[in-house]
Design an enzyme around this catalytic site. Structure first.
Site, PDB file in Angstrom:
ATOM      1  N   GLU A 108       0.814  -1.160  -0.037  1.00  0.00           N
ATOM      2  CA  GLU A 108       0.022   0.130   0.014  1.00  0.00           C
ATOM      3  C   GLU A 108       1.090   1.251   0.039  1.00  0.00           C
ATOM      4  O   GLU A 108       0.578   2.054  -0.594  1.00  0.00           O
ATOM      5  CB  GLU A 108      -0.936   0.014   1.144  1.00  0.00           C
ATOM      6  CG  GLU A 108      -2.087  -1.026   1.166  1.00  0.00           C
ATOM      7  CD  GLU A 108      -2.883  -1.306   2.319  1.00  0.00           C
ATOM      8  OE1 GLU A 108      -2.227  -1.416   3.351  1.00  0.00           O
ATOM      9  OE2 GLU A 108      -3.925  -0.942   2.074  1.00  0.00           O
ATOM     10  N   GLU A 128      -3.819  -9.513   3.598  1.00  0.00           N
ATOM     11  CA  GLU A 128      -4.465  -9.315   4.968  1.00  0.00           C
ATOM     12  C   GLU A 128      -5.669 -10.265   4.949  1.00  0.00           C
ATOM     13  O   GLU A 128      -6.074 -10.697   6.260  1.00  0.00           O
ATOM     14  CB  GLU A 128      -5.164  -7.879   4.808  1.00  0.00           C
ATOM     15  CG  GLU A 128      -4.176  -6.686   4.908  1.00  0.00           C
ATOM     16  CD  GLU A 128      -3.646  -6.328   3.483  1.00  0.00           C
ATOM     17  OE1 GLU A 128      -3.437  -7.001   2.633  1.00  0.00           O
ATOM     18  OE2 GLU A 128      -2.837  -5.093   3.875  1.00  0.00           O
TER      19      GLU A 128
HETATM   20  N1  3HC Z   1       3.996  -8.031  11.409  1.00  0.00           N
HETATM   21  C1  3HC Z   1       4.795  -8.464  12.701  1.00  0.00           C
HETATM   22  N2  3HC Z   1       5.626  -9.507  12.451  1.00  0.00           N
HETATM   23  C2  3HC Z   1       5.669 -10.048  11.283  1.00  0.00           C
HETATM   24  C3  3HC Z   1       5.174  -9.582  10.215  1.00  0.00           C
HETATM   25  C4  3HC Z   1       4.218  -8.641  10.315  1.00  0.00           C
HETATM   26  N3  3HC Z   1       3.661  -8.134   9.311  1.00  0.00           N
HETATM   27  N4  3HC Z   1       5.414 -10.442   9.354  1.00  0.00           N
HETATM   28  C5  3HC Z   1       6.342 -11.372   9.628  1.00  0.00           C
HETATM   29  N5  3HC Z   1       6.457 -11.127  10.969  1.00  0.00           N
HETATM   30  C6  3HC Z   1       7.465 -11.933  11.922  1.00  0.00           C
HETATM   31  C7  3HC Z   1       7.280 -13.434  12.252  1.00  0.00           C
HETATM   32  O1  3HC Z   1       6.186 -13.324  13.228  1.00  0.00           O
HETATM   33  C8  3HC Z   1       8.414 -14.002  12.350  1.00  0.00           C
HETATM   34  O2  3HC Z   1       8.707 -13.634  13.508  1.00  0.00           O
HETATM   35  P1  3HC Z   1       9.651 -14.682  14.640  1.00  0.00           P
HETATM   36  O3  3HC Z   1      10.913 -14.981  13.741  1.00  0.00           O
HETATM   37  O4  3HC Z   1       9.883 -13.972  15.797  1.00  0.00           O
HETATM   38  O5  3HC Z   1       8.834 -15.876  14.568  1.00  0.00           O
HETATM   39  C9  3HC Z   1       9.202 -13.148  11.625  1.00  0.00           C
HETATM   40  O6  3HC Z   1       8.653 -11.854  11.245  1.00  0.00           O
HETATM   41  C10 3HC Z   1       9.836 -13.971  10.148  1.00  0.00           C
HETATM   42  O7  3HC Z   1       8.384 -14.234   9.486  1.00  0.00           O
HETATM   43  P2  3HC Z   1       8.507 -15.612   8.823  1.00  0.00           P
HETATM   44  O8  3HC Z   1       8.969 -16.849   9.708  1.00  0.00           O
HETATM   45  O9  3HC Z   1       7.162 -15.638   8.316  1.00  0.00           O
HETATM   46  O10 3HC Z   1       9.622 -15.475   7.659  1.00  0.00           O
HETATM   47  P3  3HC Z   1       9.394 -15.896   6.105  1.00  0.00           P
HETATM   48  O11 3HC Z   1      10.588 -15.425   5.433  1.00  0.00           O
HETATM   49  O12 3HC Z   1       9.079 -17.392   6.074  1.00  0.00           O
HETATM   50  O13 3HC Z   1       8.148 -15.149   5.539  1.00  0.00           O
HETATM   51  C11 3HC Z   1       6.697 -13.098   4.783  1.00  0.00           C
HETATM   52  C12 3HC Z   1       8.463 -13.827   5.290  1.00  0.00           C
HETATM   53  C13 3HC Z   1       6.443 -13.659   3.893  1.00  0.00           C
HETATM   54  C14 3HC Z   1       6.948 -11.507   4.902  1.00  0.00           C
HETATM   55  C15 3HC Z   1       5.838 -13.762   6.160  1.00  0.00           C
HETATM   56  O14 3HC Z   1       6.189 -13.446   7.410  1.00  0.00           O
HETATM   57  C16 3HC Z   1       4.585 -12.977   6.057  1.00  0.00           C
HETATM   58  O15 3HC Z   1       3.546 -13.604   5.002  1.00  0.00           O
HETATM   59  N6  3HC Z   1       4.204 -12.144   6.813  1.00  0.00           N
HETATM   60  C17 3HC Z   1       2.853 -11.514   6.859  1.00  0.00           C
HETATM   61  C18 3HC Z   1       2.614 -10.563   5.837  1.00  0.00           C
HETATM   62  C19 3HC Z   1       1.277 -10.055   6.050  1.00  0.00           C
HETATM   63  O16 3HC Z   1       0.358 -10.342   6.339  1.00  0.00           O
HETATM   64  N7  3HC Z   1       1.024  -8.617   5.439  1.00  0.00           N
HETATM   65  C20 3HC Z   1       0.072  -7.900   5.928  1.00  0.00           C
HETATM   66  C21 3HC Z   1       0.013  -7.180   7.392  1.00  0.00           C
HETATM   67  S1  3HC Z   1      -1.674  -6.439   7.797  1.00  0.00           S
HETATM   68  C22 3HC Z   1      -1.665  -5.041   7.012  1.00  0.00           C
HETATM   69  O17 3HC Z   1      -0.655  -4.872   6.446  1.00  0.00           O
HETATM   70  C23 3HC Z   1      -2.766  -4.210   7.282  1.00  0.00           C
HETATM   71  C24 3HC Z   1      -2.694  -3.010   6.263  1.00  0.00           C
HETATM   72  O18 3HC Z   1      -3.535  -3.173   5.154  1.00  0.00           O
HETATM   73  C25 3HC Z   1      -3.074  -2.044   7.130  1.00  0.00           C
END
Ligand code: 3HC
Ligand code: NAI
Length: 693
Positions: A108, A128
């Site tokens: 975004e 999301e």
């Molecule tokens: N917020 C907080 N922590 C996050 C995070 C996030 N968005 N994304 C990843 N993390 C943390 C994980 O909890 C993990 O923490 P840990 O090592 O303490 O367990 C660490 O980052 C690494 O994450 P992964 O183990 O998942 O690492 P990968 O390399 O396998 O994957 C990734 C990376 C593809 C970025 C995956 O973490 C992911 O899909 N993250 C979530 C992405 C997401 O859902 N984003 C949208 C958030 S909601 C939003 O943006 C609302 C907005 O519209 C207003």
């Protein structure tokens, strides 16, 4: 180079300002990141020598989204919408430079930049929906303005990560940068923008694609219809669709208001709370308190599987898919041939559906060797036994394996219920023995229960957890007890489902309640699918249960065209008058006067004893955390993810309520309902499962 704050740097490279974020692990938009980003861009804008601004990230990825850990807590710092306004309204072009993943709030932010460049390995997505939300910072309004409403619908409801090359085609990014050379390429791109005096492209003003879709409500009606099954029970997909509709039908700022309103509704609702909890539980499940991440591992280069039946074949496929050679052993050539041809057919079907290349079928089959002798497993690093579920046979297999397979190799059993320690005791290396409990179909279901025996060593556990990740599973470490975590809790539900039918409900009543709760199917439909004759022996059958009576009549489930339900030629189920008659007769014979049983009782009777059993499992240390139990149920048994798993659900409805019901049933119906000591303790202390550390 100027340090803006702990996670943000600003540098000026020949009139191009570079704002660099560095907030490991994934540059999530925490308050500090938002503050730094806004201040960095503002400072760049204020610097008269700056002509354009590049936004780039350090570490493995561009911004991967909002900081999910901050959700549900009071907001501090600059709001994301304000950060975006600074970028979008900048009088100087802002270019987002993307590597890794630009996800959620990260994408975004990038959509508010005027241009986007990315390396080919980068991916963009709005995931999301996977945490029960919608993109709440303008994503639902800007995305359809660039990729069009249809592509936007697909992205926001699937949460897919779209590869950079594809993004280039849809216009989501403007240019590809060479791998490893993003920074230089983005700066060069920015200089070109300035030199060519290109406009400040603001997606909010880019209306052609949404205008074209206006007056075509069928786009949305069809999309809803096509995906109704996939979205069943979930709120977030529908809300995402409504936002894309708003992008088409409302002016930009009105659309933003709709997005905000629906976002807040989801954010404060129970489904997103459950799905956010699952997001973290899925990551925590890998962390083992007494097996640190740096525990030495045993290299797994070759795997053996014993038994090419339902499970053995699927188990082998997991390894072949990951490029690991497998030798699979059967007793007789007929069974072996059948097993090998099922694997080939599965791959060919996948290829026919276009989900893998035909050439890959051969590549995978070439990694597979069939054998009729255990001796061929001598040089395997890991052997997984999937023969009949009988202790005598398993003991025999492990005794022989121990003598054949090289020292240092891991010996695993896929048993569903049997005692791993008893099996391990047949070998001289019990420390290398454990359970690897896959779920059917083993090549599809994500769950793996890793069953730790009394003597299993830490390197063996670490290796199996790592291997699980390599083959794309989600693994939960559990202890030895009948049925381990998943099947042990399932037994509670099955027992109650059967009792409810004796007491007055019909199988389809029970199934309907659990289906409506969100399970893909109820327990009786599941039994029909699996086959009612699992563990049934004709000679010993004595009409002592409804299931036995059905089997005796050759109603053995879907495969015989009838079980609890009747099935038509397309395997469509309908409630069976025959089964109904059998049930009436069975009750009469057993002296039971049926009573009317409400849906609420059906649900509580099926679910609460599971929660209670989960508490016993925790109390006995057979699972590490309540979250691990939830992971088992979501990934192995179709527990609806938007209800967060049985333990989360227990916390949600109130453990006091669960305990009160267990006590009430215990006094009326006896020992099946004995409350767990842990449940009693938590209620007495006013605590929840999630308070357990
Ligand atoms: N917020 C907080 N922590 C996050 C995070 C996030 N968005 N994304 C990843 N993390 C943390 C994980 O909890 C993990 O923490 P840990 O090592 O303490 O367990 C660490 O980052 C690494 O994450 P992964 O183990 O998942 O690492 P990968 O390399 O396998 O994957 C990734 C990376 C593809 C970025 C995956 O973490 C992911 O899909 N993250 C979530 C992405 C997401 O859902 N984003 C949208 C958030 S909601 C939003 O943006 C609302 C907005 O519209 C207003
Ligand atoms: P299956 O009956 O489909 O396959 C077992 C295979 O093992 C048969 O092909 C048989 O010929 C072969 N076999 C038996 N003894 C052997 C031996 N000594 N050497 C070599 N091969 C031998 O059974 P299924 O369903 O695959 O189950 C296997 C194991 O997996 C059981 O322990 C079961 O409890 C467990 N399991 C089954 C699940 C299911 O849904 N079917 C789910 C999870 C675990």
């Amino acid at each position: 180079m100027t340090s803006i704050n702990a996670v943000t740097d600003l540098s000026n490279e020949n009139e191009i300002a570079v704002v660099t974020l560095n907030s490991p692990p994934v540059n999530a938009l925490s308050a500090t990141v938002r503050d730094g980003l806004a201040a960095g861009v503002k400072q760049a804008i204020a610097d008269p020598s700056v002509k354009a601004v590049v936004l780039i990230c350090e570490g493995k990825t561009f911004i991967a989204g909002a900081d999910i850990g901050e959700f549900g807590k009071p907001m501090t710092g600059t709001s994301l919408l304000d950060v975006e306004a600074v970028i979008e309204n900048s009088p100087k072009p802002v270019i987002a430079a993307i590597h890794g993943t630009a996800l959620g709030g990260g994408l975004e932010v990038a959509l508010c930049a005027h241009y986007r460049v990315a390396v080919p390995s980068a991916k963009c997505g709005l995931p999301e929906v996977n945490i029960g939300l919608l993109p709440g910072a303008g994503g639902t309004q800007r995305l359809p303005r660039i990729v069009g409403p249809e592509a936007a619908l697909d992205m926001v409801t699937s949460g897919k990560h779209v590869a950079a090359r594809k993004c280039l085609e849809t216009g989501l990014i403007d240019e590809l940068a060479p791998e490893g050379g993003l920074r230089a390429a983005a700066i060069a791109f920015a200089k070109r923008i300035v030199a060519e005096n290109r406009p400040l492209k603001k997606l909010r003003e880019n209306n052609a694609k949404v205008d074209a879709a206006r007056g075509h409500p069928e786009i949305f009606a069809n999309f809803r219809k096509e995906n109704a099954r996939r979205f069943r029970g979930f709120l977030a997909p529908e809300y995402n669709i409504r936002c894309i509709e708003a992008a088409v039908n409302q002016p930009f700022d009105e659309g933003l208001k709709t997005e905000r309103k629906l976002f807040m509704e989801l954010m404060t609702g129970p489904q997103s709370a459950a799905q956010r909890y699952v997001f973290f539980a899925e990551r925590q499940v890998w962390k083992l308190p007494d097996v640190p991440g740096d525990t030495p591992e045993i290299p797994v280069k070759k795997v053996g599987v014993i038994g090419a039946g339902t499970m053995g074949g699927g188990i082998a496929m997991n390894f072949l898919n990951a490029g690991i050679p497998v030798t699979i052993v059967e007793m007789e050539s007929q069974a072996l041939d059948r097993g090998l041809s099922v694997i080939r057919r599965n791959y060919e079907n996948t290829a026919k559906k276009g989900r893998m290349a035909m050439a890959d079928v051969e590549t995978r089959m070439a990694l597979l060797t069939g054998s009729l002798t255990l001796e061929d497993l001598a040089d395997c690093d890991m052997v997984i036994e999937a023969v009949f579920e009988r202790m005598d046979i398993k003991k025999d297999v492990f005794t022989r394996l121990d003598a054949i397979v090289k020292q240092g190799a891991i010996l695993a059993s896929n048993t569903s219920y049997l005692n791993i320690d008893e099996i391990a005791a047949m070998t001289k290396r019990p420390e290398f023995v454990l359970g690897m409990h896959f779920f059917s179909p083993a090549n599809v279901m994500r769950l793996l229960e890793v069953v730790r025996g009394d003597k299993t060593t830490k390197p063996v556990i670490a290796t199996v957890m790592k291997t699980a990740k390599r083959i794309g599973k989600i693994a939960a470490l559990v202890g030895v007890c009948p049925g381990f975590v998943g099947n042990r809790m399932l037994s509670q539900r099955q027992r109650e489902a059967q009792k409810l039918v004796l007491e007055g409900a019909m199988p389809w009543d029970v199934d309907r309640v659990l289906y409506d709760f969100g399970f893909p199917m109820g327990p009786f439909a599941m039994s029909d699918l699996a086959g009612l004759d699992i563990g049934w022996v004709k000679e010993k059958s004595s009409s002592s249960t409804i299931r036995e009576v059905l089997c005796e009549m050759d109603r053995r489930g879907q495969k015989t065209g009838a079980g609890f339900y009747d099935y038509d030629a397309n395997r469509k189920a309908s409630p069976s008058p025959v089964t109904e008659k059998i049930i009436h007769e069975f009750r009469a014979k057993s002296g039971i006067t049926p009573r009317k049983i409400g849906d609420e009782e059906i649900l509580e009777r099926c679910i609460y004893p599971m929660i209670n059993e989960g508490a016993k499992i925790l109390e006995e240390g057979k699972a590490i955390r309540a979250g691990d139990i939830d992971i088992v149920w979501i990934n192995g048994y179709g527990w609806p993810v938007y209800r967060g798993g049985p333990m989360f659900y227990g916390d949600l409805i109130g453990l006091d309520k669960v305990l009160a019901r267990m006590k009430q049933w215990q006094s009326g119906m006896g020992g099946d309902f004995k409350p767990s000591a842990l449940l009693e303790k938590l209620v007495a202390e006013g605590k929840k499962f999630r308070d357990l550390k």
